[in-house]
Design a protein around this motif. Structure first.
Motif, PDB file in Angstrom:
ATOM      1  N   GLU A 124       0.946  -1.020   0.211  1.00  0.00           N
ATOM      2  CA  GLU A 124      -0.508   0.057  -0.132  1.00  0.00           C
ATOM      3  C   GLU A 124       1.256   1.432   0.671  1.00  0.00           C
ATOM      4  O   GLU A 124       1.859   1.291   0.402  1.00  0.00           O
ATOM      5  N   LYS A 125       0.011   2.378  -0.295  1.00  0.00           N
ATOM      6  CA  LYS A 125       1.137   3.959   0.086  1.00  0.00           C
ATOM      7  C   LYS A 125       1.180   4.113   1.158  1.00  0.00           C
ATOM      8  O   LYS A 125      -0.055   3.996   2.058  1.00  0.00           O
ATOM      9  N   GLY A 126       2.250   4.970   1.635  1.00  0.00           N
ATOM     10  CA  GLY A 126       2.993   5.390   2.795  1.00  0.00           C
ATOM     11  C   GLY A 126       2.640   7.123   2.811  1.00  0.00           C
ATOM     12  O   GLY A 126       2.834   7.153   1.435  1.00  0.00           O
ATOM     13  N   THR A 127       3.382   7.161   3.465  1.00  0.00           N
ATOM     14  CA  THR A 127       4.226   8.958   3.724  1.00  0.00           C
ATOM     15  C   THR A 127       4.969   8.933   3.835  1.00  0.00           C
ATOM     16  O   THR A 127       5.240  10.642   3.997  1.00  0.00           O
ATOM     17  N   SER A 128       5.778   7.955   4.580  1.00  0.00           N
ATOM     18  CA  SER A 128       6.907   8.717   5.005  1.00  0.00           C
ATOM     19  C   SER A 128       8.155   8.650   2.995  1.00  0.00           C
ATOM     20  O   SER A 128       7.128   8.417   1.928  1.00  0.00           O
ATOM     21  N   PRO A 129       8.845   9.416   3.272  1.00  0.00           N
ATOM     22  CA  PRO A 129       9.901   9.634   2.400  1.00  0.00           C
ATOM     23  C   PRO A 129      10.156   8.444   1.252  1.00  0.00           C
ATOM     24  O   PRO A 129      11.031   7.425   2.420  1.00  0.00           O
ATOM     25  N   LEU A 130      10.101   8.188   0.114  1.00  0.00           N
ATOM     26  CA  LEU A 130      10.543   7.133  -0.444  1.00  0.00           C
ATOM     27  C   LEU A 130      11.404   7.580  -2.041  1.00  0.00           C
ATOM     28  O   LEU A 130      10.568   7.764  -2.833  1.00  0.00           O
ATOM     29  N   GLN A 131      12.115   6.920  -1.999  1.00  0.00           N
ATOM     30  CA  GLN A 131      13.369   7.002  -2.372  1.00  0.00           C
ATOM     31  C   GLN A 131      13.552   5.100  -3.625  1.00  0.00           C
ATOM     32  O   GLN A 131      14.163   4.344  -3.313  1.00  0.00           O
ATOM     33  N   LEU A 132      12.600   5.236  -4.944  1.00  0.00           N
ATOM     34  CA  LEU A 132      13.650   4.413  -5.945  1.00  0.00           C
ATOM     35  C   LEU A 132      14.327   4.344  -6.616  1.00  0.00           C
ATOM     36  O   LEU A 132      14.667   5.965  -7.242  1.00  0.00           O
ATOM     37  N   VAL A 133      14.685   3.461  -6.851  1.00  0.00           N
ATOM     38  CA  VAL A 133      15.796   2.842  -8.506  1.00  0.00           C
ATOM     39  C   VAL A 133      16.227   2.489  -8.792  1.00  0.00           C
ATOM     40  O   VAL A 133      16.048   1.602  -8.352  1.00  0.00           O
ATOM     41  N   GLY A 134      15.725   2.624 -10.712  1.00  0.00           N
ATOM     42  CA  GLY A 134      15.315   1.532 -11.654  1.00  0.00           C
ATOM     43  C   GLY A 134      16.844   1.589 -12.763  1.00  0.00           C
ATOM     44  O   GLY A 134      17.155   2.937 -12.060  1.00  0.00           O
ATOM     45  N   HIS A 135      17.102   0.566 -12.923  1.00  0.00           N
ATOM     46  CA  HIS A 135      18.218   1.084 -14.220  1.00  0.00           C
ATOM     47  C   HIS A 135      17.024   0.514 -15.460  1.00  0.00           C
ATOM     48  O   HIS A 135      17.305  -1.169 -15.554  1.00  0.00           O
ATOM     49  N   LEU A 136      17.974   1.345 -16.229  1.00  0.00           N
ATOM     50  CA  LEU A 136      17.853   1.276 -17.861  1.00  0.00           C
ATOM     51  C   LEU A 136      17.231  -0.206 -18.454  1.00  0.00           C
ATOM     52  O   LEU A 136      16.454  -0.563 -18.862  1.00  0.00           O
ATOM     53  N   TYR A 137      18.546  -0.751 -18.521  1.00  0.00           N
ATOM     54  CA  TYR A 137      19.013  -1.728 -19.106  1.00  0.00           C
ATOM     55  C   TYR A 137      19.075  -2.905 -18.527  1.00  0.00           C
ATOM     56  O   TYR A 137      19.599  -4.228 -19.167  1.00  0.00           O
ATOM     57  N   GLU A 138      18.733  -2.875 -16.708  1.00  0.00           N
ATOM     58  CA  GLU A 138      19.094  -4.187 -16.516  1.00  0.00           C
ATOM     59  C   GLU A 138      18.318  -5.285 -16.335  1.00  0.00           C
ATOM     60  O   GLU A 138      17.104  -5.595 -16.560  1.00  0.00           O
ATOM     61  N   PRO A 139      18.457  -6.778 -16.507  1.00  0.00           N
ATOM     62  CA  PRO A 139      17.309  -8.027 -17.304  1.00  0.00           C
ATOM     63  C   PRO A 139      17.003  -8.714 -15.743  1.00  0.00           C
ATOM     64  O   PRO A 139      16.639  -9.338 -15.816  1.00  0.00           O
ATOM     65  N   VAL A 140      17.780  -8.036 -15.042  1.00  0.00           N
ATOM     66  CA  VAL A 140      17.690  -9.077 -13.467  1.00  0.00           C
ATOM     67  C   VAL A 140      16.277  -8.253 -12.824  1.00  0.00           C
ATOM     68  O   VAL A 140      15.797  -9.180 -11.978  1.00  0.00           O
ATOM     69  N   THR A 141      16.344  -7.062 -12.758  1.00  0.00           N
ATOM     70  CA  THR A 141      14.605  -6.337 -12.427  1.00  0.00           C
ATOM     71  C   THR A 141      14.626  -5.060 -13.486  1.00  0.00           C
ATOM     72  O   THR A 141      14.541  -4.459 -13.247  1.00  0.00           O
ATOM     73  N   PRO A 142      14.122  -6.032 -14.869  1.00  0.00           N
ATOM     74  CA  PRO A 142      13.698  -5.253 -15.641  1.00  0.00           C
ATOM     75  C   PRO A 142      13.357  -3.317 -14.991  1.00  0.00           C
ATOM     76  O   PRO A 142      12.487  -3.551 -14.040  1.00  0.00           O
TER      77      PRO A 142
END
Length: 466
Positions: free
Chosen positions: A391-409
């Motif tokens: 579920e959504k929350g209110t605490s500060p959240l930073q996601l980091v994604g990798h454009l060409y990664e095959p493990v976690t696309p």
């Protein structure tokens, strides 16, 4: 493990021993140098401290049997503002060494104002290492004989049943919500009202679960190489194979650019043909070299040249794991990974359906379609799936994604952001969980110090030359 496409090492199994007394004192934990209490720890490590936190096997029965979780810490080097709990993923991967790896990385500045806290999740390493002897499916470059595949699936199913039968309560409680509750017990033991969190790979799902259950106790949370918001090992296999197919062709193109060095051919089709011929000859070992991150390409290409010249591929061996402070630290527990994935993925359990999925993958993705492993882990799993609920929350959240990664696309990070919110920083590379190894990890330091998120793009490491 972080989560990978390929087979993971199977550590030798040991029996679950009686629970050892927790190393805890009134008013807090009794910290000791890990090198003094944990056999096999680096004796030169004089900064990492260890302690044990008792937790119930089943939170529905808090007064019932308990186990101890192994926790590690590197104290803040400056004015302390709190603690950041760390998890490297897997599932099944040890996290005790993560404070040291983060402290020595580009993200080390997090440790100026925060204690860096690692832990072995239940079922791993020093935290009641799950002692099941599990069958580990190997990636197969071709379509094996159906009867041979069925026989292998029956061995996996037998191992799955035996593991659940031998440790029913423990295995049944190997779930992401249970480990999130373990994290909250660690928070309480640390004496913190709120705690920061830095999770990688499967550790991002653990973070999303913790934030869904305990948002009021989250200071700031960073998730790198993000899992999808809905777990399906069937979808994982398909998405990873699709990304791996693209990576293979990129690798072949890179080798073709350096034909003067490798002599595999001057075009991508020529190189791909030679690599697939090597795969057909040597099987899974070569298959595991064909869709890896760019930083590994020079070394892999060198190995492939040697294999083509007649050198036999080297298969790495693993060492046995142990239990409690008297055991050797184990980097990975295959059985714990299988239990967590199969307990929570509503995927097929029968051989015929999984076999057909494999054939479909290999028809659509002739190079990487055979990489899929996760669906096979759950053949014959006897427990009903309990899907993730984030579920959504209110605490500060930073996601980091990798454009060409095959493990976690990268699509997984976008889907998770849509589900739970937060800002998404994109890294222009294909490396799994690489943020801490890059100069732009200073964004993580800023985030934990100030709560300021970013949606910026970060340059990854350049594609290497031979």
């Amino acid at each position: 493990m972080s989560i990978t496409r390929f087979a993971v090492p199977l550590l030798a199994a040991v029996a679950l021993l009686p629970v050892v007394p927790a190393v805890a004192a009134a008013g807090g934990l009794s910290w000791q140098l890990c090198s003094a209490v944990a056999r096999g720890w680096d004796p030169d490590d004089q900064r990492t401290e260890c302690a044990l936190v008792p937790v119930p096997v089943d939170y529905a029965d808090p007064g019932g049997p308990k186990i101890d979780l192994a926790v590690s810490r590197i104290r803040a080097t400056g004015e302390r503002a709190g603690a950041v709990l760390l998890n490297p993923g897997g599932p099944g991967q040890s996290g005790l060494g993560m404070p040291g790896s983060i402290a020595d990385s580009h993200a080390g500045g997090i440790g100026l104002h925060h204690d860096l806290v690692g832990f072995d999740p239940r079922g791993v390493g020093y935290s009641a290492d799950l002692p099941c002897q599990m069958e580990s499916p190997e990636p197969d470059p071709g379509v094996p004989d159906r009867d041979k595949a069925r026989e292998a699936a029956e061995r996996i199913a037998k191992a799955n049943r035996e593991c659940v039968d031998a440790h029913p309560a423990f295995v049944r409680n190997l779930t992401t919500p249970t480990i999130a509750r373990d994290m909250d017990r660690i928070r309480e033991a640390l004496g913190e009202d709120k705690i920061g969190y830095y999770g990688v790979s499967w550790g991002t799902a653990l973070g999303a679960q913790y934030r869904s259950l305990f948002d009021e106790h989250v200071d700031k949370m960073l998730l790198d190489s993000v899992m999808p918001p809905d777990l399906s090992v069937t979808t994982m296999d398909d998405d990873q194979a699709t990304a791996g197919e693209n990576t293979f062709h990129d690798f072949a193109s890179w080798i073709a650019r350096y034909d003067s060095v490798y002599h595999f051919g001057t075009t991508e089709p020529q190189v791909a043909k030679v690599l697939l011929e090597l795969r057909d000859k040597y099987g899974a070992t070569v298959n595991g070299m064909l869709a890896n991150p760019r930083r590994e390409w020079p070394d892999l290409a060198k190995q492939l040249v040697a294999i083509r010249a007649g050198d036999q591929p080297v298969v790495k061996k693993t060492t046995p794991s142990g239990f409690g402070w008297d055991g050797e630290p184990s980097a990975f527990n295959h059985a714990q990974q299988a239990a967590l994935l199969c307990n929570e993925s509503p995927s097929p359990r029968d051989f015929d359906t999984i076999w057909q999925h494999r054939l479909d993958h290999m028809k659509r993705l002739p190079v990487a379609g055979g990489y899929g492993l996760y669906e096979q882990l759950c053949v014959g799993w006897p427990l009903a799936a309990r899907p993730w609920v984030f579920e959504k929350g209110t605490s500060p959240l930073q996601l980091v994604g990798h454009l060409y990664e095959p493990v976690t696309p990268i699509g997984w990070a976008l889907a998770m952001q849509h589900r739970i919110g937060g800002a998404l920083m994109t890294v222009e590379d294909d490396a799994h969980g690489s943020l801490s190894s890059l100069p732009c990890a200073d964004a993580a330091v800023t985030f934990f110090d100030t709560g300021r998120t970013t949606s910026a793009s970060c340059a990854g490491a350049p594609t290497p030359k031979p």
